[in-house]
Design a protein around this motif. Structure first.
Motif, PDB file in Angstrom:
ATOM      1  N   LYS A 204       0.795  -1.230   0.000  1.00  0.00           N
ATOM      2  CA  LYS A 204       0.000   0.000   0.000  1.00  0.00           C
ATOM      3  C   LYS A 204       0.832   1.288   0.000  1.00  0.00           C
ATOM      4  O   LYS A 204       0.358   2.325  -0.436  1.00  0.00           O
ATOM      5  CB  LYS A 204      -0.933   0.005   1.216  1.00  0.00           C
ATOM      6  CG  LYS A 204      -2.029  -1.066   1.131  1.00  0.00           C
ATOM      7  CD  LYS A 204      -3.184  -0.752   2.059  1.00  0.00           C
ATOM      8  CE  LYS A 204      -4.347  -1.712   1.883  1.00  0.00           C
ATOM      9  NZ  LYS A 204      -4.241  -2.933   2.695  1.00  0.00           N
ATOM     10  N   TYR A 259     -14.412  -8.937   0.091  1.00  0.00           N
ATOM     11  CA  TYR A 259     -12.945  -8.820   0.188  1.00  0.00           C
ATOM     12  C   TYR A 259     -12.624  -8.764   1.673  1.00  0.00           C
ATOM     13  O   TYR A 259     -13.037  -7.847   2.373  1.00  0.00           O
ATOM     14  CB  TYR A 259     -12.556  -7.552  -0.533  1.00  0.00           C
ATOM     15  CG  TYR A 259     -11.178  -6.954  -0.355  1.00  0.00           C
ATOM     16  CD1 TYR A 259     -10.506  -6.908   0.859  1.00  0.00           C
ATOM     17  CD2 TYR A 259     -10.549  -6.353  -1.440  1.00  0.00           C
ATOM     18  CE1 TYR A 259      -9.260  -6.330   0.983  1.00  0.00           C
ATOM     19  CE2 TYR A 259      -9.312  -5.747  -1.324  1.00  0.00           C
ATOM     20  CZ  TYR A 259      -8.672  -5.747  -0.113  1.00  0.00           C
ATOM     21  OH  TYR A 259      -7.461  -5.153   0.015  1.00  0.00           O
ATOM     22  N   ARG A 277     -16.271  -5.538  -2.850  1.00  0.00           N
ATOM     23  CA  ARG A 277     -15.896  -5.583  -4.279  1.00  0.00           C
ATOM     24  C   ARG A 277     -14.519  -6.210  -4.390  1.00  0.00           C
ATOM     25  O   ARG A 277     -13.830  -6.399  -3.386  1.00  0.00           O
ATOM     26  CB  ARG A 277     -15.831  -4.150  -4.792  1.00  0.00           C
ATOM     27  CG  ARG A 277     -15.095  -3.302  -3.744  1.00  0.00           C
ATOM     28  CD  ARG A 277     -14.307  -2.180  -4.219  1.00  0.00           C
ATOM     29  NE  ARG A 277     -13.643  -1.508  -3.096  1.00  0.00           N
ATOM     30  CZ  ARG A 277     -12.387  -1.671  -2.764  1.00  0.00           C
ATOM     31  NH1 ARG A 277     -11.618  -2.505  -3.433  1.00  0.00           N
ATOM     32  NH2 ARG A 277     -11.852  -1.027  -1.751  1.00  0.00           N
ATOM     33  N   GLY A 279     -10.615  -6.286  -4.977  1.00  0.00           N
ATOM     34  CA  GLY A 279      -9.578  -5.312  -4.611  1.00  0.00           C
ATOM     35  C   GLY A 279      -8.717  -4.960  -5.807  1.00  0.00           C
ATOM     36  O   GLY A 279      -8.570  -5.744  -6.739  1.00  0.00           O
ATOM     37  N   ASP A 280      -8.142  -3.806  -5.745  1.00  0.00           N
ATOM     38  CA  ASP A 280      -7.249  -3.330  -6.786  1.00  0.00           C
ATOM     39  C   ASP A 280      -5.975  -2.897  -6.068  1.00  0.00           C
ATOM     40  O   ASP A 280      -6.055  -2.024  -5.190  1.00  0.00           O
ATOM     41  CB  ASP A 280      -7.919  -2.138  -7.500  1.00  0.00           C
ATOM     42  CG  ASP A 280      -7.188  -1.704  -8.749  1.00  0.00           C
ATOM     43  OD1 ASP A 280      -5.995  -2.017  -8.872  1.00  0.00           O
ATOM     44  OD2 ASP A 280      -7.813  -1.049  -9.597  1.00  0.00           O
ATOM     45  N   GLU A 282      -4.860  -6.343  -6.270  1.00  0.00           N
ATOM     46  CA  GLU A 282      -4.736  -7.807  -6.123  1.00  0.00           C
ATOM     47  C   GLU A 282      -5.469  -8.559  -7.240  1.00  0.00           C
ATOM     48  O   GLU A 282      -5.018  -9.611  -7.699  1.00  0.00           O
ATOM     49  CB  GLU A 282      -5.313  -8.268  -4.780  1.00  0.00           C
ATOM     50  CG  GLU A 282      -4.632  -7.700  -3.551  1.00  0.00           C
ATOM     51  CD  GLU A 282      -5.391  -6.501  -3.016  1.00  0.00           C
ATOM     52  OE1 GLU A 282      -5.748  -5.605  -3.811  1.00  0.00           O
ATOM     53  OE2 GLU A 282      -5.621  -6.439  -1.797  1.00  0.00           O
TER      54      GLU A 282
HETATM   55  N1  GLY Z   1      -6.165  -3.309  -2.357  1.00  0.00           N
HETATM   56  C1  GLY Z   1      -6.873  -2.360  -1.644  1.00  0.00           C
HETATM   57  C2  GLY Z   1      -8.245  -2.096  -2.102  1.00  0.00           C
HETATM   58  O1  GLY Z   1      -8.674  -2.560  -3.137  1.00  0.00           O
HETATM   59  O2  GLY Z   1      -8.961  -1.405  -1.413  1.00  0.00           O
END
Ligand code: GLY
Length: 415
Positions: A204, A259, A277, A279-280, A282
């Motif tokens: 992060k 998630y 939702r 994750g972004d 991942e």
């Molecule tokens: N990987 C962190 C998020 O999608 O909130």
């Protein structure tokens, strides 16, 4: 199948790539997606506009990527219109939309999480700071686009964040800090049925060595070589299933992607956060290893028969994903720079997030510009393949982390 995907980031590009072969529309999308899908415009915060677009494209399935439309009630509006939707209702999406709601559900479900105090008035901030620390975890109770959480040992910084959140009209949550490496486990949930994807971890902070400010995520890898045997099953049994059952008990069954962000402590997993939702970033790594056709699975959730799907099938090996960020990200990203290089149009390798086309050339239009995915028999090979591609992409002033998955490769993650 005609599928409408809502969203515009790397996550949505990965979702489209995993659903190739179907008739795909994405809105609002980005420049890199136009090879996989028809790109349309939509206000993601408007359920009415999403329903109108779904009708216009005769969508047989709508997949909602980000949290904003979910919390605004897009799934409810699509269900009311008789259109199958992958994504929870507004009430169920409160697992992400309100951290206090999520804590309440976890308390009822007997799920381990950090202790927390909700503060609504600025005069109560000092007492909460006294109660927590020396590492302060201060969260905006509502959605904050990834900017809501501050983890710091600096009391003044913790106080300033709490005061800023309160000044914006939201309650603040103070939490105890959970020690232990973090796992992102995505679970498909349809009522009480839970099907996990591969476990992943994201990075992060902006810079190598976990230095610099928090970002939306600078890279990720999957699966996790350091996770104990049976780790996924424990997260499913101790977190996902009890939460899914509690949501059913409350009359707000969850349908979509849950998630689970968990810290792996010596005694096992404890929840850091839920999101409603994928994750972004991942998702970009995880879906690159999925063999089971994604569209059919998401439709099964939308239509309420996930229990017939069984376990998902995965390719052997590992995947890693490295984000290329624009100069100044996350504070003040510089947009407009030209992006050049190989593989920009190969969604098996490059997933676009903040790109636009100007005069036939790609330019940066957001802070996280794109992500590069590599696979390999080992994690080191997967990471090496991702770095080989990203090194061939040019965007003046841009940067990326050079240590994605490095602690895992070096065996430096201790449980
Ligand atoms: N990987 C962190 C998020 O999608 O909130």
């Amino acid at each position: 199948m005609r599928i409408l995907v809502i969203g515009s980031g790397g996550r949505e590009h990965a979702l489209l790539h995993a659903m190739q072969g179907h008739e795909l529309t994405v809105a609002p999308g980005n420049a890199g997606m136009s090879r996989l899908a028809t790109v349309r415009s939509v206000d993601v915060a408007s359920p009415d506009e999403i329903v109108a677009l779904a009708r216009d494209t005769e969508a047989e399935l709508v997949v909602i990527g980000p949290e904003v439309p979910l919390v605004a009630g897009a799934a409810d509006a699509l269900i009311a219109a008789g259109i199958p939707v992958f994504g929870p209702t507004k009430a169920a999406a409160q697992l992400e939309g309100s951290k206090a709601f999520a804590k309440d559900v976890m308390a009822s479900a007997g799920v381990l999480t950090a202790s927390a105090t909700r503060v609504e008035a600025v005069e109560d901030v000092e007492a909460a700071l006294d109660q927590y620390g020396p590492r302060y975890v201060v969260k905006d109770d509502g959605l904050a686009g990834g900017k809501g959480v501050v983890v710091t040992e600096d009391r003044a910084e913790a106080r300033a964040h709490a005061e800023a959140v309160l000044a914006a009209g939201n309650p603040v949550l103070f939490e105890s800090f959970l020690e232990g490496p973090e796992v992102s486990l995505f679970c498909l949930v349809d009522g009480e049925t839970v099907v996990p994807l591969l476990p992943a971890q994201d990075h992060k902070r902006a810079f190598d060595g976990d230095a610099g400010p928090n970002t939306g995520g600078m890279g990720a890898y999957a699966p996790l070589p350091w996770l104990p045997e049976g780790g996924v099953e424990r997260i499913v049994d101790e977190i996902a299933r009890p939460v899914a059952a509690e949501m059913v008990r409350r009359g707000i069954p969850y349908q979509g992607l849950l998630y689970i962000g968990a810290a792996w402590r010596p005694e096992g997993p404890a929840v850091v956060e839920f999101n409603a939702r994928f994750g972004d970033p991942e998702t970009q790594a995880v879906l690159s290893l999925l063999e089971t056709p994604l569209a059919e699975v998401l439709l099964a959730v939308a239509e309420g028969h996930l229990s017939e799907v069984g376990e998902l099938q995965w390719r052997d090996g590992f995947a890693a994903m490295v984000v290329l960020a624009a100069e100044g990200y996350p504070q003040a990203a510089k947009t407009g720079g030209a992006i050049t290089g190989e593989a920009l149009d190969d969604p098996a390798k490059v997933l676009h997030a903040g790109t636009a086309l100007e005069g036939g050339e790609y330019v940066a239009s957001g802070g996280r510009v794109l992500g590069v995915v590599g696979q390999g028999a080992t994690l080191e090979e997967a990471v090496g393949n991702a770095y080989r591609v990203i090194e061939g992409i040019e965007l003046p002033g841009s940067f990326y982390r050079s240590d994605i998955a490095r602690p895992a490769i070096e065996g430096a993650i201790s449980l």
